[in-house]
Every structure is written in structure tokens, then in C-alpha cells.
Design a protein around this motif. Structure first.
Motif, PDB file in Angstrom:
ATOM      1  N   LYS A   1       0.506  -9.223 -10.163  1.00  0.00           N
ATOM      2  CA  LYS A   1      -0.239 -10.112  -9.263  1.00  0.00           C
ATOM      3  C   LYS A   1       0.696 -11.125  -8.598  1.00  0.00           C
ATOM      4  O   LYS A   1       0.664 -11.297  -7.373  1.00  0.00           O
ATOM      5  CB  LYS A   1      -1.332 -10.838 -10.051  1.00  0.00           C
ATOM      6  CG  LYS A   1      -2.113 -11.836  -9.235  1.00  0.00           C
ATOM      7  CD  LYS A   1      -3.165 -12.533 -10.092  1.00  0.00           C
ATOM      8  CE  LYS A   1      -3.941 -13.569  -9.298  1.00  0.00           C
ATOM      9  NZ  LYS A   1      -4.965 -14.242 -10.130  1.00  0.00           N
TER      10      LYS A   1
ATOM     11  N   ARG B   1       3.009  -9.496  -5.969  1.00  0.00           N
ATOM     12  CA  ARG B   1       2.266  -9.097  -4.765  1.00  0.00           C
ATOM     13  C   ARG B   1       1.921 -10.313  -3.918  1.00  0.00           C
ATOM     14  O   ARG B   1       2.066 -10.285  -2.686  1.00  0.00           O
ATOM     15  CB  ARG B   1       0.994  -8.344  -5.161  1.00  0.00           C
ATOM     16  CG  ARG B   1       0.119  -7.936  -3.997  1.00  0.00           C
ATOM     17  CD  ARG B   1       0.811  -6.944  -3.097  1.00  0.00           C
ATOM     18  NE  ARG B   1      -0.115  -6.466  -2.076  1.00  0.00           N
ATOM     19  CZ  ARG B   1       0.112  -5.460  -1.285  1.00  0.00           C
ATOM     20  NH1 ARG B   1       1.243  -4.793  -1.381  1.00  0.00           N
ATOM     21  NH2 ARG B   1      -0.767  -5.092  -0.383  1.00  0.00           N
TER      22      ARG B   1
ATOM     23  N   ALA C   1       4.969 -11.399  -2.141  1.00  0.00           N
ATOM     24  CA  ALA C   1       5.282 -10.476  -1.048  1.00  0.00           C
ATOM     25  C   ALA C   1       4.432 -10.792   0.182  1.00  0.00           C
ATOM     26  O   ALA C   1       4.914 -10.731   1.318  1.00  0.00           O
ATOM     27  CB  ALA C   1       5.043  -9.031  -1.489  1.00  0.00           C
TER      28      ALA C   1
ATOM     29  N   PHE D   1       2.461  -5.224   5.301  1.00  0.00           N
ATOM     30  CA  PHE D   1       1.363  -4.979   4.370  1.00  0.00           C
ATOM     31  C   PHE D   1       0.028  -4.998   5.111  1.00  0.00           C
ATOM     32  O   PHE D   1      -0.118  -5.690   6.115  1.00  0.00           O
ATOM     33  CB  PHE D   1       1.348  -6.039   3.260  1.00  0.00           C
ATOM     34  CG  PHE D   1       2.620  -6.074   2.457  1.00  0.00           C
ATOM     35  CD1 PHE D   1       2.893  -5.092   1.527  1.00  0.00           C
ATOM     36  CD2 PHE D   1       3.550  -7.086   2.642  1.00  0.00           C
ATOM     37  CE1 PHE D   1       4.073  -5.116   0.788  1.00  0.00           C
ATOM     38  CE2 PHE D   1       4.725  -7.120   1.911  1.00  0.00           C
ATOM     39  CZ  PHE D   1       4.994  -6.131   0.980  1.00  0.00           C
TER      40      PHE D   1
ATOM     41  N   TYR E   1      -2.605 -12.519   2.179  1.00  0.00           N
ATOM     42  CA  TYR E   1      -2.481 -13.289   0.950  1.00  0.00           C
ATOM     43  C   TYR E   1      -3.862 -13.697   0.447  1.00  0.00           C
ATOM     44  O   TYR E   1      -4.162 -13.583  -0.737  1.00  0.00           O
ATOM     45  CB  TYR E   1      -1.605 -14.529   1.189  1.00  0.00           C
ATOM     46  CG  TYR E   1      -1.580 -15.442  -0.004  1.00  0.00           C
ATOM     47  CD1 TYR E   1      -0.679 -15.237  -1.041  1.00  0.00           C
ATOM     48  CD2 TYR E   1      -2.493 -16.491  -0.122  1.00  0.00           C
ATOM     49  CE1 TYR E   1      -0.669 -16.048  -2.160  1.00  0.00           C
ATOM     50  CE2 TYR E   1      -2.492 -17.318  -1.233  1.00  0.00           C
ATOM     51  CZ  TYR E   1      -1.581 -17.090  -2.247  1.00  0.00           C
ATOM     52  OH  TYR E   1      -1.594 -17.890  -3.353  1.00  0.00           O
TER      53      TYR E   1
ATOM     54  N   ALA F   1      -5.749 -10.806  -1.214  1.00  0.00           N
ATOM     55  CA  ALA F   1      -5.180 -10.469  -2.524  1.00  0.00           C
ATOM     56  C   ALA F   1      -5.471 -11.548  -3.557  1.00  0.00           C
ATOM     57  O   ALA F   1      -5.791 -11.247  -4.707  1.00  0.00           O
ATOM     58  CB  ALA F   1      -3.680 -10.235  -2.404  1.00  0.00           C
TER      59      ALA F   1
ATOM     60  N   TRP G   1      -6.194  -6.619 -10.979  1.00  0.00           N
ATOM     61  CA  TRP G   1      -4.756  -6.558 -11.271  1.00  0.00           C
ATOM     62  C   TRP G   1      -4.485  -5.783 -12.555  1.00  0.00           C
ATOM     63  O   TRP G   1      -3.491  -5.061 -12.658  1.00  0.00           O
ATOM     64  CB  TRP G   1      -4.172  -7.967 -11.326  1.00  0.00           C
ATOM     65  CG  TRP G   1      -4.379  -8.665 -10.021  1.00  0.00           C
ATOM     66  CD1 TRP G   1      -5.303  -9.646  -9.743  1.00  0.00           C
ATOM     67  CD2 TRP G   1      -3.709  -8.411  -8.792  1.00  0.00           C
ATOM     68  NE1 TRP G   1      -5.223 -10.013  -8.429  1.00  0.00           N
ATOM     69  CE2 TRP G   1      -4.251  -9.270  -7.810  1.00  0.00           C
ATOM     70  CE3 TRP G   1      -2.686  -7.537  -8.417  1.00  0.00           C
ATOM     71  CZ2 TRP G   1      -3.812  -9.274  -6.490  1.00  0.00           C
ATOM     72  CZ3 TRP G   1      -2.240  -7.557  -7.095  1.00  0.00           C
ATOM     73  CH2 TRP G   1      -2.805  -8.414  -6.153  1.00  0.00           C
TER      74      TRP G   1
ATOM     75  N   ARG H   1      -4.795  -2.186 -11.612  1.00  0.00           N
ATOM     76  CA  ARG H   1      -3.636  -1.783 -10.818  1.00  0.00           C
ATOM     77  C   ARG H   1      -2.437  -1.503 -11.725  1.00  0.00           C
ATOM     78  O   ARG H   1      -1.704  -0.526 -11.530  1.00  0.00           O
ATOM     79  CB  ARG H   1      -3.297  -2.860  -9.792  1.00  0.00           C
ATOM     80  CG  ARG H   1      -2.110  -2.496  -8.925  1.00  0.00           C
ATOM     81  CD  ARG H   1      -1.902  -3.497  -7.829  1.00  0.00           C
ATOM     82  NE  ARG H   1      -2.536  -2.996  -6.629  1.00  0.00           N
ATOM     83  CZ  ARG H   1      -2.348  -3.506  -5.418  1.00  0.00           C
ATOM     84  NH1 ARG H   1      -1.562  -4.549  -5.247  1.00  0.00           N
ATOM     85  NH2 ARG H   1      -2.941  -3.001  -4.376  1.00  0.00           N
TER      86      ARG H   1
ATOM     87  N   GLN I   1       4.345   2.387 -10.184  1.00  0.00           N
ATOM     88  CA  GLN I   1       4.936   1.170  -9.651  1.00  0.00           C
ATOM     89  C   GLN I   1       6.218   0.913 -10.413  1.00  0.00           C
ATOM     90  O   GLN I   1       6.229   0.839 -11.646  1.00  0.00           O
ATOM     91  CB  GLN I   1       4.003  -0.032  -9.750  1.00  0.00           C
ATOM     92  CG  GLN I   1       4.592  -1.257  -9.088  1.00  0.00           C
ATOM     93  CD  GLN I   1       3.631  -2.427  -8.975  1.00  0.00           C
ATOM     94  OE1 GLN I   1       2.555  -2.423  -9.528  1.00  0.00           O
ATOM     95  NE2 GLN I   1       4.054  -3.443  -8.254  1.00  0.00           N
TER      96      GLN I   1
ATOM     97  N   CYS J   1       9.824  -4.624  -6.158  1.00  0.00           N
ATOM     98  CA  CYS J   1       9.019  -3.494  -6.603  1.00  0.00           C
ATOM     99  C   CYS J   1       8.786  -2.513  -5.463  1.00  0.00           C
ATOM    100  O   CYS J   1       9.018  -2.818  -4.294  1.00  0.00           O
ATOM    101  CB  CYS J   1       7.673  -3.973  -7.130  1.00  0.00           C
ATOM    102  SG  CYS J   1       6.625  -4.699  -5.850  1.00  0.00           S
TER     103      CYS J   1
ATOM    104  N   THR K   1       5.891   1.160  -5.029  1.00  0.00           N
ATOM    105  CA  THR K   1       4.952   2.068  -5.678  1.00  0.00           C
ATOM    106  C   THR K   1       5.023   3.420  -4.980  1.00  0.00           C
ATOM    107  O   THR K   1       5.109   3.477  -3.752  1.00  0.00           O
ATOM    108  CB  THR K   1       3.516   1.515  -5.607  1.00  0.00           C
ATOM    109  OG1 THR K   1       3.476   0.249  -6.267  1.00  0.00           O
ATOM    110  CG2 THR K   1       2.512   2.448  -6.268  1.00  0.00           C
TER     111      THR K   1
ATOM    112  N   GLY L   1       4.088  -0.608  -0.703  1.00  0.00           N
ATOM    113  CA  GLY L   1       4.293  -1.874  -1.403  1.00  0.00           C
ATOM    114  C   GLY L   1       5.726  -2.225  -1.705  1.00  0.00           C
ATOM    115  O   GLY L   1       6.017  -2.847  -2.730  1.00  0.00           O
TER     116      GLY L   1
END
Length: 187
Positions: free
Chosen positions: A23, A26, A29, A39, A43, A46, A54, A57, A70, A83, A85, A110
Motif C-alpha cells: 500500500k 503504491r 508511486a 498509472f 492517489y 488508491a 491491499w 492484492r 509482484q 516494484c 507486477t 505497476g
């Protein structure tokens, strides 16, 4: 820029108990200045997800999943530096662009490396781990999409061996075709 090299990082698959870090990374990011072209989530969207999202995920793309993986890079201090995925797409299904998937393939999504960890080969280490996992899943190729205006990402993907396929798509009906498909064929 980091003074560490990619060898200083631990590159591994996400584990279910990593969900708080999944979380956090992300959300970071999505704060990046290029997030709007990198993306398809804001924000705010998410941040509104409950913890259960999360947790799912981290399980769904974690070390025991055969359909998604991931990959994360832990910095020497234990923080997460980046990261990516890889999703497995099956032939005969439609991908998230609405196109028919013609072969078993990996789809990288991602991709993110924190600014202070860029420029040291870490992105290549992430791609190496993600692509290796995809080949183990018996995919024929690995692909990703990148916005036409995201030159930084395009350069990183080319350096990792991905090349434009010639396919350009749009993810939103109201937008012109602005996403380039880059592919890495199985050796």
C-alpha cells in the motif's frame, strides 16, 4: 540518486504479510510527477481502498500465485525501493484494453522505482526477476504499455530489452491512442 548498486538490494516476491508496504509503495508511486501518464489510478482512489483490498492484492500477486507476481526491491535499510507486477494473460481472453489475447503472455504493470533509488541498475534487477518468473509460467512473450509522453519509462524499458511492437492503444474512450505496447520475445 542512490550510491548503492542493484546488488545491494534484495529482489523478491511479495508475501501476504507485506500488504502495508504494498500500500505504502503504491501510494508513493501515485505521488510521482509522472503518475498521471504512468498509472490509471489516482492517489485519492488508491488511498480510499480499505485494508482488505491491499491484503488481497498482496495475496493475489504474491509468492504463491501462478497468475500474477509482484516483485519488490528492498533497499539495504529494509525500505522498499521499487516494484513491478507481471500478470499472466491467457489466449482467448480479452486484456484490459479490450483486445483479444492471442497467446499466453506476461503483462508487466505497476512499474515504479523511488527517485532516490534510480540510476543504479535496480529497474533491470526488477525486470530480470519478473521476466524470469514469467518464463517459468511458460509464457511466449512479455509485454507492457507505456504512454507516448513517458520518455523516461520508454528508455528504461528499451534498456531492459523491450521493444515497441507497433501497437498503439487508448485506455479511455475519450482519449486518442496514446499507449505504446513494448514486447520482449521469449529467447
Amino acid at each position: 540518486m542512490s550510491t548503492s548498486t542493484s546488488d545491494d538490494y534484495k529482489v523478491r516476491a511479495v508475501r501476504p504479510d507485506d500488504w502495508p508496504a504494498v500500500k505504502e509503495l503504491r501510494l508513493d508511486a501515485l505521488r510521482d510527477p509522472l503518475a498521471p501518464v504512468a498509472f490509471f489510478e489516482t492517489y485519492e482512489e488508491a488511498a480510499a481502498h480499505p485494508d482488505a483490498f491491499w491484503q488481497e492484492r498482496a495475496i493475489g500477486s504474491g509468492e504463491n500465485s501462478e497468475s500474477a507476481r509482484q516483485i519488490v526491491a528492498e533497499a539495504p535499510d529494509g525500505s522498499w525501493a521499487g516494484c513491478l507486477t507481471v500478470l499472466v494473460e491467457e489466449p482467448g481472453t480479452k486484456d484490459w484494453t479490450g483486445h483479444l489475447v492471442e497467446r499466453r503472455q506476461g503483462h508487466v504493470v505497476g512499474v515504479f522505482v523511488r527517485p532516490e533509488h534510480r540510476g543504479n541498475g535496480l529497474i533491470q534487477a526488477l525486470f530480470d526477476a519478473g521476466v524470469e518468473w514469467a518464463w517459468q509460467q511458460r509464457v511466449e512473450r512479455v509485454r507492457l504499455f507505456v504512454h507516448v509522453d513517458n520518455g523516461r519509462a520508454q528508455g528504461a524499458y528499451r534498456k531492459a530489452g523491450f521493444l515497441p511492437s507497433g501497437l498503439t492503444v487508448s485506455f479511455a474512450k475519450e482519449e486518442p491512442e496514446s499507449e505504446l505496447e513494448f514486447v520482449l520475445e521469449r529467447p
